[in-house]
Design an enzyme around this catalytic site. Structure first.
Site, PDB file in Angstrom:
ATOM      1  N   GLU A 245       4.892 109.056   7.889  1.00 19.16           N
ATOM      2  CA  GLU A 245       4.009 110.177   8.217  1.00 19.16           C
ATOM      3  C   GLU A 245       3.384 109.861   9.571  1.00 19.16           C
ATOM      4  O   GLU A 245       2.430 109.084   9.668  1.00 19.16           O
ATOM      5  CB  GLU A 245       2.933 110.347   7.139  1.00 19.16           C
ATOM      6  CG  GLU A 245       3.473 110.755   5.771  1.00 19.16           C
ATOM      7  CD  GLU A 245       4.092 112.136   5.778  1.00 19.16           C
ATOM      8  OE1 GLU A 245       3.739 112.953   6.661  1.00 19.16           O
ATOM      9  OE2 GLU A 245       4.937 112.411   4.914  1.00 19.16           O
TER      10      GLU A 245
ATOM     11  N   CYS B  93      -3.789 113.657  12.540  1.00 17.52           N
ATOM     12  CA  CYS B  93      -2.375 113.775  12.908  1.00 17.52           C
ATOM     13  C   CYS B  93      -1.945 115.227  13.098  1.00 17.52           C
ATOM     14  O   CYS B  93      -0.984 115.496  13.820  1.00 17.52           O
ATOM     15  CB  CYS B  93      -1.492 113.092  11.868  1.00 17.52           C
ATOM     16  SG  CYS B  93      -1.756 113.697  10.189  1.00 17.52           S
TER      17      CYS B  93
END
Length: 482
Positions: A216, A251
């Protein structure tokens, strides 16, 4: 003085967890439920401590900590508890004439002993959320929290040791040395959240043991603003998704805005107005905004901010204070495409706006860069919405909002290309830590001589017809028709 974590400790840790897994400790429905309920107790009974740790590490406002970390974890746990029996149940699969009579199913089996390496920006959410998936799927798990959020790491270690089964769930604190020693072990899966630079290191370590990975990562998530939009709501949602999510240290945070030259002044004016409404005339004093995580990241952002070709393009903000690790929300207009701010993920409170002659050019700009973790579009134009969703390649697409797809467990969350591989959330978390095992149950009844030597033209015709599920040809062969 804390004991030093050495190679022998990593090896012993793996041996102990492997013994627990092989003994079937983690496989039962009852064990999985008991551990998930313990995680629920942690969220319910220790929220003030979690909020305090997040404030110590990142200066996070209570609302962001309680809602974006603890509440989201509660939802993940509740969903897993509610759906676990369904997730664990085998899925029936169709059979064919070739295997008749038979039945088939797909069984979800735990992978074994897995490693979760989490990030510092959402240290509780990004640590426990994948652990929920690992436990739900029936694995033994080691969690390595980020050393860059030391208060959160310490609290995670304390709480998980206190509540969860130590024979199957462990927390290892530390930095590069500890992570390196862990990566030398043979895991059944590694789940990593963080930068693409470290993601490459994780993947290289995993390759030695052919260990599958979920990465991720992040990237430069674009925001496209059409003139056919509700500008006030658009700007408020961008601010909430950028500065209201850990001050840009996320993110899926907006990394740059694309809009037309004609519309850009209106966007900038609206952003200035709403930023002042949210954070006051002096945002450096606002208690509703997180600080930069540490001096290294502050210096990295300062370098981006102070690059001459970039600092000349500031249209709002730019203030910073290294002592307090604070940088004000800062907007730039038309920075060079080869500048630092457009060459790497910002991961902070800086937001460049790039102008286009027409909105059509946005597709070429986005395509020219590595695939992002998220891409955002604000428009009321239905055709543009459809084209954006179909042609822009990103981990996830959101139209007319920022980051909210993260909260939907019915959607997979993950990257593509350099923004990551694999996904999780909801059942996708369960699947990420499961092996989908094919199981076929064949009867002894109806054993066909045609599959055994000696072979003949008739056997060949019949077998081909069966494999192709061609009933007409099967009857022809059986009736002796040419």
């Amino acid at each position: 003085m804390a004991k030093v974590f050495e190679a022998a400790d990593a090896s012993n840790l793996m041996t102990e967890l492997r013994m627990s897994f092989d003994a079937g400790v983690t496989r039962s429905y009852e064990w999985r439920v008991s551990q998930l309920k313990k995680l629920q107790v942690i969220c319910d009974n220790h929220e003030p401590e979690i909020v305090s740790a997040l404030h110590d590490d990142l200066g996070k406002p209570e609302l962001e900590s309680s809602v974006y970390e603890v509440a989201l974890l509660r939802n993940s746990i509740k969903l897993a508890l509610k759906q676990l029996k369904n997730w664990m149940a085998p899925d029936k699969a169709k059979t064919s004439l070739t295997t008749f009579p038979a039945s088939a199913e797909i069984v979800s089996e735990p992978l074994g002993v897995v490693l979760v390496i989490s990030a510092w920006n959402y240290p509780f959410l990004l640590s426990i959320d994948p652990v929920i998936g690992a436990i739900s799927a029936g694995n033994a798990v080691v969690l390595k929290p980020s050393e860059l959020a030391p208060a959160s790491s310490s609290l995670l270690a304390k709480l998980l040791e206190q509540y969860l089964d130590p024979s199957a769930v462990r927390v290892i604190e530390g930095a590069v040395t500890e992570t390196t020693l862990l990566l030398e072990q043979k895991w059944d899966k590694i789940f990593y959240t963080g930068s693409s630079k470290i993601g490459r290191i994780i993947m290289m370590a995993a390759a030695k043991h052919l260990t599958p990975v979920v990465l991720e990562l992040g990237g430069k998530s674009p925001v496209v603003i059409d003139s056919d939009t509700n500008l006030k709501i658009t700007v408020k949602r961008i601010i909430a998704g950028k500065w209201g999510c850990n001050n840009g240290q996320a993110c899926i945070s907006p990394d740059y805005i694309l809009t037309t030259k004609e519309y850009a002044p209106k966007v900038i004016d609206a952003m200035k107005q709403e930023l002042e409404a949210f954070y006051g005339k002096n945002p450096m004093e606002s208690k509703d905004m997180s600080r930069i995580v540490n001096s290294n990241h502050f210096d990295r952002l300062s370098k981006i901010l102070e690059e001459k070709e970039v600092s000349d393009k500031i249209v709002y903000g730019g203030q910073k204070n290294r002592d307090n690790l604070k940088i004000a929300p800062t907007i730039f207009l038309d920075v060079p495409l080869d500048s630092l701010i457009m060459s790497e993920e910002i991961f902070g409170p800086l937001l460049p706006i790039l102008t286009l002659n027409n909105l059509e050019e946005c597709f070429d700009v986005i395509r020219s860069r590595p695939k992002p973790l998220a891409a955002y579009l604000f428009t009321q134009n239905q055709k543009l919405k459809e084209r954006f969703a179909m042609t822009v390649s990103a981990g996830g697409i959101v139209v007319n909002d920022i980051a909210v797809h993260l909260s939907l467990p019915t959607l997979p969350f993950g990257g593509v290309g350099e923004s990551g591989m694999g996904s999780y959330h909801g059942k996708f978390s369960f699947d990420a830590f499961s092996h989908k095992k094919a199981v076929l149950y064949k009867s002894f009844i109806g054993d066909a001589a045609i599959r055994y030597p000696p072979y003949s033209r008739g056997k060949l015709r019949l077998l081909k017809a069966l494999v192709n599920s061609n009933l007409v040809e099967v009857f022809k062969v059986l009736l002796g028709l040419s």
